[in-house]
Design an enzyme around this catalytic site. Structure first.
Site, PDB file in Angstrom:
ATOM      1  N   GLY A 130       2.704  20.393  17.471  1.00  0.00           N
ATOM      2  CA  GLY A 130       2.200  19.315  17.002  1.00  0.00           C
ATOM      3  C   GLY A 130       1.799  18.143  17.943  1.00  0.00           C
ATOM      4  O   GLY A 130       2.435  17.643  18.771  1.00  0.00           O
ATOM      5  N   ASN A 181      -1.295  22.643  19.310  1.00  0.00           N
ATOM      6  CA  ASN A 181      -1.630  21.814  18.348  1.00  0.00           C
ATOM      7  C   ASN A 181      -3.140  22.373  17.587  1.00  0.00           C
ATOM      8  O   ASN A 181      -3.703  23.359  18.079  1.00  0.00           O
ATOM      9  CB  ASN A 181      -2.293  20.446  18.825  1.00  0.00           C
ATOM     10  CG  ASN A 181      -2.667  19.579  17.644  1.00  0.00           C
ATOM     11  OD1 ASN A 181      -1.754  19.258  16.790  1.00  0.00           O
ATOM     12  ND2 ASN A 181      -3.801  18.761  17.949  1.00  0.00           N
ATOM     13  N   GLU A 230      -5.186   0.094   1.372  1.00  0.00           N
ATOM     14  CA  GLU A 230      -6.141   0.047   2.460  1.00  0.00           C
ATOM     15  C   GLU A 230      -7.499   0.858   2.456  1.00  0.00           C
ATOM     16  O   GLU A 230      -8.760   0.512   2.703  1.00  0.00           O
ATOM     17  CB  GLU A 230      -5.295   0.815   3.875  1.00  0.00           C
ATOM     18  CG  GLU A 230      -4.447  -0.231   4.569  1.00  0.00           C
ATOM     19  CD  GLU A 230      -3.865   0.112   5.911  1.00  0.00           C
ATOM     20  OE1 GLU A 230      -4.039  -0.905   6.596  1.00  0.00           O
ATOM     21  OE2 GLU A 230      -3.859   1.361   5.945  1.00  0.00           O
ATOM     22  N   ASP A 286       7.147  12.783  10.685  1.00  0.00           N
ATOM     23  CA  ASP A 286       7.510  12.971   9.464  1.00  0.00           C
ATOM     24  C   ASP A 286       8.271  14.035   8.954  1.00  0.00           C
ATOM     25  O   ASP A 286       8.576  14.258   7.938  1.00  0.00           O
ATOM     26  CB  ASP A 286       5.924  12.988   8.602  1.00  0.00           C
ATOM     27  CG  ASP A 286       5.060  11.754   8.863  1.00  0.00           C
ATOM     28  OD1 ASP A 286       5.538  10.557   8.937  1.00  0.00           O
ATOM     29  OD2 ASP A 286       3.705  11.821   8.697  1.00  0.00           O
ATOM     30  N   LYS A 316      -3.307  -6.207  12.945  1.00  0.00           N
ATOM     31  CA  LYS A 316      -3.467  -4.995  13.024  1.00  0.00           C
ATOM     32  C   LYS A 316      -4.359  -4.298  13.937  1.00  0.00           C
ATOM     33  O   LYS A 316      -3.986  -3.251  14.501  1.00  0.00           O
ATOM     34  CB  LYS A 316      -4.185  -4.730  11.635  1.00  0.00           C
ATOM     35  CG  LYS A 316      -4.389  -3.345  10.998  1.00  0.00           C
ATOM     36  CD  LYS A 316      -3.530  -2.543  10.431  1.00  0.00           C
ATOM     37  CE  LYS A 316      -3.650  -0.977   9.958  1.00  0.00           C
ATOM     38  NZ  LYS A 316      -2.803  -0.479   9.200  1.00  0.00           N
TER      39      LYS A 316
END
Length: 395
Positions: A8, A31, A162, A290, A368
């Site tokens: 990944g 990947n 967003e 995740d 941001k």
């Protein structure tokens, strides 16, 4: 020399790879693409801010040393007993494995949602959303079908809000280009929970809601999606919504491979890890991003965010380096430093908190942008930051 394989090239995988290079370790990175894409910015691409290719970085621009090898392929399975990874086009053996494949959408068992909605999963899906909206608006010019000007965004978390912010800046421009009255456009965000943006403080949620509704968006909070049909969303206690564009942003779960392989997983499919980010089922496998079920000091699972994933990648690299060289006692427990959450509401406005300090408006937007620069610096230092800032940050 130990064989290290990283699965990944997302935030956790790339940060682990970057730090392993710095530590002089040899490894193979697997990947699905030759590039690393900025997942947390894909709402900008889907919402029309810039071309999708501005949100990706060739992996070979990041990993520059000969100690690393890139294999562009997809993972099919892992044999922990034999320490092999089966790919679609071959097989790799390993002594130590870093699993950071990432997430898949969570549809919560809602019938038709997977089949009849779009989602922001990668570069291609972000591009598909933007093209789909443009095509439907162009079709409206021919058919005058109001459904072509109606967009439903399912989910009012960070991604959904967003995306909404980007759409409410992009759509007036698109209408002007196509000579469509913007007042005819109907953008609805539907959320089952009683509020938007649970990641930020309630007063900031109010600021975000007012900002978006002032631009013309409709926030429909506390309404459950029961079913999705072609161009139709069936709601609990409300009339169905007919729309040609349905976008789902309501949740993620870990890649199902972990559960299929028998790892100890939580209800979102994330594999349980030790404080050192090793699998509780196999100390030779580190898990990040995740895919990792990791608790904080209070015993609560850490959220699946980019800042947690990048910090996991750094810790994994350092602990793996220590383990490979027989210095297990030097391994460190993962202690994330959470800097807060920032949500953009378009190019120049945002809300969020920085270290517990609430920020809004242009200050939040600039903060941001600063996080993007910081990530590029951590990923590739001055060289990568200088090369990519104009392309990725100043869009």
């Amino acid at each position: 020399m130990a064989k290290i394989v990283i699965l990944g090239g997302g935030y956790a995988g790339m940060m682990a790879a970057t730090h392993l290079e710095q530590l002089g370790e040899s490894f193979t990175l697997v990947n699905a693409h030759e590039y690393h894409y900025l997942t947390t910015l894909l709402h900008e691409a889907a919402g029309g801010r810039s071309d999708v290719h501005n949100y990706c970085i060739p992996i070979r621009d990041i990993l520059t040393k000969r100690t690393s090898e890139l294999v562009v392929d997809k993972v099919k399975t892992i044999n922990r007993e034999n320490r092999t990874v089966t790919l679609e086009n071959g097989e790799l053996s390993y002594d130590y494995l870093v699993y950071a494949i990432g997430w898949v959408p969570e549809f919560f068992g809602i019938p038709g949602l997977a089949e009849y909605s779009l989602g922001i999963r990668d570069l291609e899906s972000a591009k598909e959303i933007r093209q789909h909206i443009e095509e439907r608006f162009k079709k409206y010019k021919e058919t005058q079908d109001s459904r072509d000007l109606r967009i439903v965004v399912g989910g009012a978390g960070l991604t959904g809000i967003e995306l909404l912010g980007e759409l409410m800046e992009f759509l007036p421009q698109l209408c002007q280009q196509l000579d469509i009255d913007f007042s005819l456009v109907d953008v609805q965000c539907i959320e089952a929970m009683p509020s938007i943006l649970p990641q930020v403080a309630p007063p900031l949620r109010d600021v975000a809601a007012k900002t978006l509704t002032d631009k013309g968006a409709k926030l429909r909070i506390g309404i459950k999606i029961l079913k999705v049909e072609p161009n139709k969303v069936i709601l609990e206690g409300a009339d169905p919504v007919e729309a040609s564009t349905i976008i789902w942003t309501g949740g993620v779960r870990a890649n199902p491979l972990l559960q299929e392989l028998g790892f100890t997983c939580d209800r979102r499919g994330r594999a349980k890890v030790t404080p050192y980010l090793q699998s509780v089922d196999d100390e030779r496998i580190f898990i990040g991003g995740d895919s990792a079920w990791c608790d904080d000091e209070q015993g609560r699972p850490l959220p699946p965010t980019a800042q947690v994933a990048t910090q996991m990648g750094t810790t994994i690299a350092k602990n793996l380096h220590a383990l490979v060289h027989g210095h297990k006692e030097e391994m460190k427990s993962f202690r994330p430093s959470l800097k807060g959450t920032l949500a953009s509401l378009g190019r120049e406005v945002g809300v969020g908190d920085m270290g517990g300090i609430p920020v809004r408006g242009m200050v939040a937007s600039l903060a941001k942008e600063a996080t993007k620069v910081k990530y590029l610096w951590e990923l590739g230092g001055m060289r990568l930051t200088a090369e990519k800032t104009q392309q990725v940050v100043q869009l």
